[in-house]
Design a protein around this motif. Structure first.
Motif, short mmCIF file in Angstrom:
data_model
loop_
_atom_site.label_atom_id
_atom_site.label_comp_id
_atom_site.label_asym_id
_atom_site.label_seq_id
_atom_site.Cartn_x
_atom_site.Cartn_y
_atom_site.Cartn_z
N LYS A 1 0.80 -1.23 0.00
CA LYS A 1 0.00 0.00 0.00
C LYS A 1 0.84 1.28 0.00
CE LYS A 1 -4.48 -1.34 1.81
NZ LYS A 1 -4.49 -2.76 1.77
N PHE A 2 2.02 1.23 0.61
CA PHE A 2 2.87 2.42 0.67
C PHE A 2 4.32 1.97 0.88
CE2 PHE A 2 2.01 1.49 5.06
CZ PHE A 2 3.11 1.93 5.78
N ARG A 3 5.23 2.95 0.88
CA ARG A 3 6.65 2.63 1.11
C ARG A 3 7.22 3.48 2.24
NH1 ARG A 3 6.69 3.40 -4.38
NH2 ARG A 3 6.63 1.43 -5.53
N LEU A 4 8.11 2.86 2.99
CA LEU A 4 9.01 3.61 3.86
C LEU A 4 10.33 3.70 3.11
CD1 LEU A 4 8.39 2.16 7.44
CD2 LEU A 4 7.32 4.13 6.33
N VAL A 5 10.94 4.87 3.13
CA VAL A 5 12.15 5.10 2.35
C VAL A 5 13.28 5.53 3.28
CG1 VAL A 5 13.16 6.40 0.43
CG2 VAL A 5 10.72 5.77 0.38
N ASP A 6 14.36 4.75 3.25
CA ASP A 6 15.54 5.00 4.08
C ASP A 6 16.59 5.72 3.23
OD1 ASP A 6 17.56 4.90 5.96
OD2 ASP A 6 17.91 2.75 5.78
N LEU A 7 16.85 6.98 3.60
CA LEU A 7 17.83 7.79 2.86
C LEU A 7 19.21 7.64 3.49
CD1 LEU A 7 15.64 10.97 2.41
CD2 LEU A 7 16.23 9.33 0.65
N PRO A 8 20.28 7.79 2.71
CA PRO A 8 21.63 7.69 3.28
C PRO A 8 21.83 8.74 4.38
CG PRO A 8 21.73 7.80 0.88
CD PRO A 8 20.31 8.09 1.28
N GLY A 9 22.59 8.38 5.40
CA GLY A 9 22.91 9.34 6.47
C GLY A 9 23.79 10.45 5.94
N TYR A 10 23.65 11.62 6.51
CA TYR A 10 24.48 12.75 6.09
C TYR A 10 25.47 13.10 7.20
CZ TYR A 10 20.86 15.19 8.77
OH TYR A 10 19.98 15.57 9.75
N GLY A 11 26.51 13.84 6.82
CA GLY A 11 27.42 14.41 7.81
C GLY A 11 28.51 13.47 8.31
N TYR A 12 28.76 12.38 7.59
CA TYR A 12 29.82 11.47 8.04
C TYR A 12 31.17 11.96 7.54
CZ TYR A 12 32.49 7.18 8.78
OH TYR A 12 33.42 6.27 9.16
N ALA A 13 32.05 12.33 8.47
CA ALA A 13 33.29 13.02 8.13
C ALA A 13 34.31 12.15 7.39
CB ALA A 13 33.91 13.59 9.39
N LYS A 14 34.31 10.84 7.63
CA LYS A 14 35.40 10.01 7.10
C LYS A 14 35.19 9.53 5.67
CE LYS A 14 37.15 8.37 11.50
NZ LYS A 14 37.25 7.27 12.42
N VAL A 15 34.20 10.08 5.01
CA VAL A 15 33.96 9.71 3.61
C VAL A 15 34.64 10.75 2.73
CG1 VAL A 15 32.15 9.46 1.88
CG2 VAL A 15 31.75 8.65 4.19
N ASP A 16 35.26 10.29 1.64
CA ASP A 16 35.93 11.28 0.80
C ASP A 16 34.90 12.23 0.16
OD1 ASP A 16 35.19 10.48 -1.92
OD2 ASP A 16 36.46 8.73 -1.63
N LYS A 17 35.41 13.40 -0.24
CA LYS A 17 34.54 14.49 -0.69
C LYS A 17 33.64 14.08 -1.86
CE LYS A 17 34.77 19.40 -1.60
NZ LYS A 17 35.23 20.13 -2.75
N LYS A 18 34.20 13.33 -2.79
CA LYS A 18 33.44 12.90 -3.97
C LYS A 18 32.25 12.02 -3.57
CE LYS A 18 34.50 11.63 -8.68
NZ LYS A 18 35.50 11.17 -9.62
N GLU A 19 32.54 11.07 -2.67
CA GLU A 19 31.49 10.16 -2.18
C GLU A 19 30.41 10.94 -1.44
OE1 GLU A 19 29.89 6.22 -1.60
OE2 GLU A 19 31.47 6.93 -2.91
N LYS A 20 30.84 11.89 -0.62
CA LYS A 20 29.90 12.71 0.14
C LYS A 20 28.99 13.51 -0.79
CE LYS A 20 31.62 14.31 4.02
NZ LYS A 20 32.31 15.17 4.99
N GLU A 21 29.59 14.09 -1.84
CA GLU A 21 28.80 14.85 -2.81
C GLU A 21 27.79 13.96 -3.51
OE1 GLU A 21 31.71 16.74 -5.31
OE2 GLU A 21 32.22 18.21 -3.76
N LYS A 22 28.20 12.72 -3.79
CA LYS A 22 27.29 11.76 -4.44
C LYS A 22 26.09 11.46 -3.54
CE LYS A 22 27.59 7.14 -6.00
NZ LYS A 22 28.43 5.97 -6.01
N TRP A 23 26.36 11.22 -2.26
CA TRP A 23 25.27 10.97 -1.31
C TRP A 23 24.33 12.16 -1.23
CZ3 TRP A 23 27.85 8.89 3.80
CH2 TRP A 23 28.39 7.63 3.56
#
Length: 195
Positions: free
Chosen positions: A70-92
Motif C-alpha cells: 500500500k505504501f513505502r518507507l524510504v531509508d535515505l543515506p545518512g548525512y554528515g559522516y566526516a570520514k567519507v571522501d569528498k566525492k562520495e559525500k557529494e554523491k550521497w
C-alpha cells in the motif's frame, strides 16, 4: 495500522532505479549513525531487513521498503559522516537532494536525531528544509532507552530549542530495543497516508 507484509523492493543508487508506480512514500532522514536502520528494523518488526552497523555511513543508497503493498518507507543515506571522501559525500548529498526535491510520491519526511545529543547544524538545516518544503516537521528521537527517565524532558527540550519546534507533539522519543512509541508512530503514519 497493522504491518502485515514488508519487502525491500528497491535499492537505488540513482534516480533511474526509483520505483515507477504512484505508491505514497514516507522518508526517513538523519545523520550517519543516528540509528535509522535499527529504527526501520524495529518499526517493521524485522531483525535484519535494514543493514545495521556500528560504522557510520553504511547506508549509501536509497532503500525502498514496500509495506502491505500500500505504501513505502524510504531509508535515505545518512548525512554528515566526516570520514567519507569528498566525492562520495557529494554523491550521497546529490542522491538525497534529488529524492527530496523531485519525488512526487513523497508524502512526509521524518527527521531522526539521537536523543542523547543536541541536534547538529546539519540537522537544523535539514529540519528547516523539511518545514520550508511544506512537511509537518516530525522528529524521531532515537536511543530513548539509553537515557535515564528523569533526563528525558531535558533532552526533548534541547531538541525543541535547537530545531525551533513549538509543538512538542511533533517529537517522538523512540527505542529500537523496547519499541517505545511504536504504536503512536503507526497511528501518525496512518493519519499521513489517509490525508
Amino acid at each position: 495500522m497493522k504491518i502485515k507484509t514488508v519487502e525491500l523492493e528497491q535499492v537505488a543508487g540513482f534516480k533511474a532505479q526509483w520505483p515507477k508506480d504512484k505508491l505514497d512514500e514516507i522518508a526517513f532522514v538523519g545523520r550517519s549513525n543516528v540509528g535509522k536502520s535499527s529504527f526501520i528494523n524495529s518499526f517493521l518488526n524485522r531483525r535484519k531487513l535494514a543493514k545495521t552497523s556500528s560504522t557510520p555511513g553504511k547506508t549509501r543508497t536509497i532503500n525502498f521498503y514496500r509495506i502491505n503493498d500500500k505504501f513505502r518507507l524510504v531509508d535515505l543515506p545518512g548525512y554528515g559522516y566526516a570520514k567519507v571522501d569528498k566525492k562520495e559525500k557529494e554523491k550521497w548529498n546529490e542522491l538525497i537532494n534529488t529524492y527530496l526535491y523531485e519525488r512526487e510520491n513523497l508524502k512526509e519526511v521524518f527527521l531522526l536525531v539521537d536523543i542523547r545529543h543536541e541536534p547538529t547544524e546539519l540537522d537544523k538545516q535539514m529540519y528547516d528544509w523539511i518545514i520550508e518544503s511544506g512537511f509537518m516537521g516530525f522528529v524521531i528521537a532515537t536511543k530513548y532507552d539509553k537515557i535515564k527517565k528523569g533526563q528525558i524532558q531535558k533532552h526533548i527540550n534541547a531538541i525543541k530549542k535547537k530545531l525551533q519546534i513549538e509543538d512538542e507533539g511533533l517529537i517522538f522519543a523512540y527505542s529500537s530495543q523496547t519499541k517505545h512509541n511504536k504504536d503512536v508512530l503507526e497511528e501518525q503514519i496512518q493519519v499521513i497516508l489517509d490525508n
